[in-house]
Design a protein around this motif. Structure first.
Motif, PDB file in Angstrom:
ATOM      1  N   ASP A 134       0.796  -1.233   0.000  1.00 63.29           N
ATOM      2  CA  ASP A 134       0.000   0.000   0.000  1.00 63.29           C
ATOM      3  C   ASP A 134       0.825   1.277   0.000  1.00 63.29           C
ATOM      4  OD1 ASP A 134      -2.291   1.681   0.239  1.00 63.29           O
ATOM      5  OD2 ASP A 134      -1.980   1.779   2.398  1.00 63.29           O
ATOM      6  N   ILE A 161       3.223   2.795  -2.744  1.00 65.33           N
ATOM      7  CA  ILE A 161       2.682   3.006  -4.097  1.00 65.33           C
ATOM      8  C   ILE A 161       1.679   4.154  -4.067  1.00 65.33           C
ATOM      9  CG2 ILE A 161       1.421   1.898  -6.004  1.00 65.33           C
ATOM     10  CD1 ILE A 161       2.083  -0.799  -4.488  1.00 65.33           C
ATOM     11  N   LYS A 217       1.483   9.154  -1.893  1.00 67.40           N
ATOM     12  CA  LYS A 217       1.042   9.929  -0.729  1.00 67.40           C
ATOM     13  C   LYS A 217       2.200   9.999   0.250  1.00 67.40           C
ATOM     14  CE  LYS A 217      -3.949   9.376  -0.434  1.00 67.40           C
ATOM     15  NZ  LYS A 217      -5.065   8.789   0.329  1.00 67.40           N
ATOM     16  N   LYS A 270      -3.783  -1.621  -6.375  1.00 70.67           N
ATOM     17  CA  LYS A 270      -3.430  -0.248  -5.992  1.00 70.67           C
ATOM     18  C   LYS A 270      -3.012   0.553  -7.223  1.00 70.67           C
ATOM     19  CE  LYS A 270      -2.157   3.103  -3.035  1.00 70.67           C
ATOM     20  NZ  LYS A 270      -1.699   3.433  -1.720  1.00 70.67           N
ATOM     21  N   GLU A 272      -6.829  11.470  -5.692  1.00 72.64           N
ATOM     22  CA  GLU A 272      -7.989  11.152  -4.847  1.00 72.64           C
ATOM     23  C   GLU A 272      -9.158  12.115  -5.051  1.00 72.64           C
ATOM     24  OE1 GLU A 272      -7.052   9.420  -0.958  1.00 72.64           O
ATOM     25  OE2 GLU A 272      -8.795  10.466  -0.176  1.00 72.64           O
ATOM     26  N   ARG A 281     -10.053   6.864  -5.981  1.00 72.18           N
ATOM     27  CA  ARG A 281      -9.021   6.534  -4.977  1.00 72.18           C
ATOM     28  C   ARG A 281      -9.570   6.562  -3.544  1.00 72.18           C
ATOM     29  NH1 ARG A 281      -2.649   8.343  -4.943  1.00 72.18           N
ATOM     30  NH2 ARG A 281      -2.130   7.305  -2.995  1.00 72.18           N
ATOM     31  N   LEU A 327      -9.946   3.487  -1.264  1.00 77.45           N
ATOM     32  CA  LEU A 327      -8.846   2.928  -0.457  1.00 77.45           C
ATOM     33  C   LEU A 327      -8.981   3.297   1.018  1.00 77.45           C
ATOM     34  CD1 LEU A 327      -5.938   3.744  -2.917  1.00 77.45           C
ATOM     35  CD2 LEU A 327      -6.726   1.456  -2.324  1.00 77.45           C
TER      36      LEU A 327
HETATM   37  N1  GLY Z   1      -3.337   4.430   1.508  1.00 75.46           N
HETATM   38  C1  GLY Z   1      -4.392   5.019   0.761  1.00 75.46           C
HETATM   39  C2  GLY Z   1      -3.944   5.685  -0.504  1.00 75.46           C
HETATM   40  O1  GLY Z   1      -2.803   5.553  -0.896  1.00 75.46           O
HETATM   41  O2  GLY Z   1      -4.714   6.357  -1.132  1.00 75.46           O
END
Ligand code: GLY
Length: 346
Positions: A130, A133, A136, A220, A230, A234, A237
């Motif tokens: 997670d 990748i 963030k 992912k 996002e 996204r 997640l």
């Molecule tokens: N861990 C959530 C994201 O990378 O969006």
């Protein structure tokens, strides 16, 4: 070795997945004439620092292990070292560690001299499936999880499954939260595979771990490729994370690791989905039974619900004065629910 592409406009990169691939670390790192940096933590570096002994041009910056290091103080310490050692705009960073080191290394790379290249080499299941990748980066701030940060994509991610051999039960649970999440949000067949192979995951069986890690990285990367920042997809997640982050925060990041908090978060968010009539009884029971079987203490009675909800109301994912929850609706599907504080009950 497997290669998965994270497809982005302008900054695509590869995730290299293999067993024992760090032995040939030189094959992945293009030489340059700059002062580069390897950021790691004390535990990881003691166990695996030997892989980098012969890598030229990398100065080590080693931080204390644990979530408490994900702070602006540690960022200031790292940036001070980079500047003191004459890092330039062309310097590269390798973030070699779990989620904390990845988030710190990524964040420092994103702001040092307005942004330099970094490579993620994740050493825990959580980081391999997670956090390494998707770009963030960030730190916790005033007890709020990941409140200060950036989007800054790595130039590559190198996943060596051999590193998982040394993980204990809690570190495995830490990754398991995110692994189960992928099945529930995106791929019901994968959810079933995880349930059927839970023993193999618990023992870090290489064959099982290889296919689990590969599928998680694929999911992912598909999600991030469609929605890097996002704006919509996204968000899925974040299943288990609104509640989970609240729990991490109310316990000052000391009681639960991230994956344990996400497992508990998925449990209470699935209960919430049931309360709202968003999920059928059979599927609800399937998720609850599996989460119950993991031997994680799901009891949160020690924390007043009103305090937990107040923390969730400060989550950065919220909007229009409502709390954002990603809730399971159908097998392999979730939806965002924006709820007023008064609607949040479990
Ligand atoms: N861990 C959530 C994201 O990378 O969006």
């Amino acid at each position: 070795m497997e290669k998965i592409v994270v497809n982005l406009s302008g900054n695509s990169y590869d995730i290299h997945i293999g067993k024992g691939i760090l032995v040939n670390i030189d094959d992945f790192i293009e030489p340059n004439n700059e002062q580069n940096f390897l950021i790691s933590d004390e535990n990881v570096y003691e166990l695996y620092g030997h892989y980098f002994e012969n890598l030229k041009g990398y100065e080590k910056i080693i931080v204390k292990p644990g979530e408490q290091s994900k702070s602006l103080e540690t960022v200031s310490h790292i940036l001070g070292q980079m500047l003191g050692l004459k890092g330039s705009r062309k310097s590269k960073v390798i973030a070699f560690g779990g989620g904390v080191v990845g988030d710190l290394g990524g964040f420092c790379s994103s702001i040092y001299m307005r942004g330099i290249e970094y490579i993620q080499i994740p050493t825990t299941i959580l980081a391999q499936v997670d956090s390494s990748i998707g770009g963030k980066t960030g730190v916790n701030f005033q007890n709020h999880k990941n409140t200060v940060g950036t989007f800054h994509q790595p130039s590559k991610v190198i996943v060596d499954i051999d590193l998982l051999q040394s993980l204990d039960r809690r570190q495995i649970l830490n990754g398991l939260g995110e692994i189960i999440k992928y099945g529930i949000i995106y791929d019901y067949e994968f959810f079933k595979y995880v349930k059927e192979n839970i023993e193999g995951i618990g023992k870090s069986n290489s064959k099982v771990m290889s296919s689990v890690i590969k599928r998680c990285c694929e999911i992912k990367s598909e999600i991030v490729s469609k929605d890097e920042k996002e704006q919509n997809l996204r968000k899925i997640l974040n299943f288990g994370h609104t509640f989970g982050h609240g729990l991490e925060s109310i316990t000052n990041f000391l009681k639960y690791n991230h994956g344990e908090a996400v497992i508990i978060g998925m449990y209470y968010e699935t209960l919430l989905a049931k309360r709202l009539g968003a999920i059928d009884s059979e599927y609800f029971q399937e998720i609850m039974d599996f989460l119950n079987s993991l031997r994680v203490d799901l009891n949160v009675e020690d924390y007043p619900a009103a305090n937990l909800i107040d923390i969730m109301a400060n989550d950065k994912k919220n909007h229009d004065g409502k709390i954002s929850f990603i809730l399971p609706t159908e097998r392999g599907k979730v939806e965002e629910y924006l709820l007023h504080k008064s609607q949040v009950k479990w």
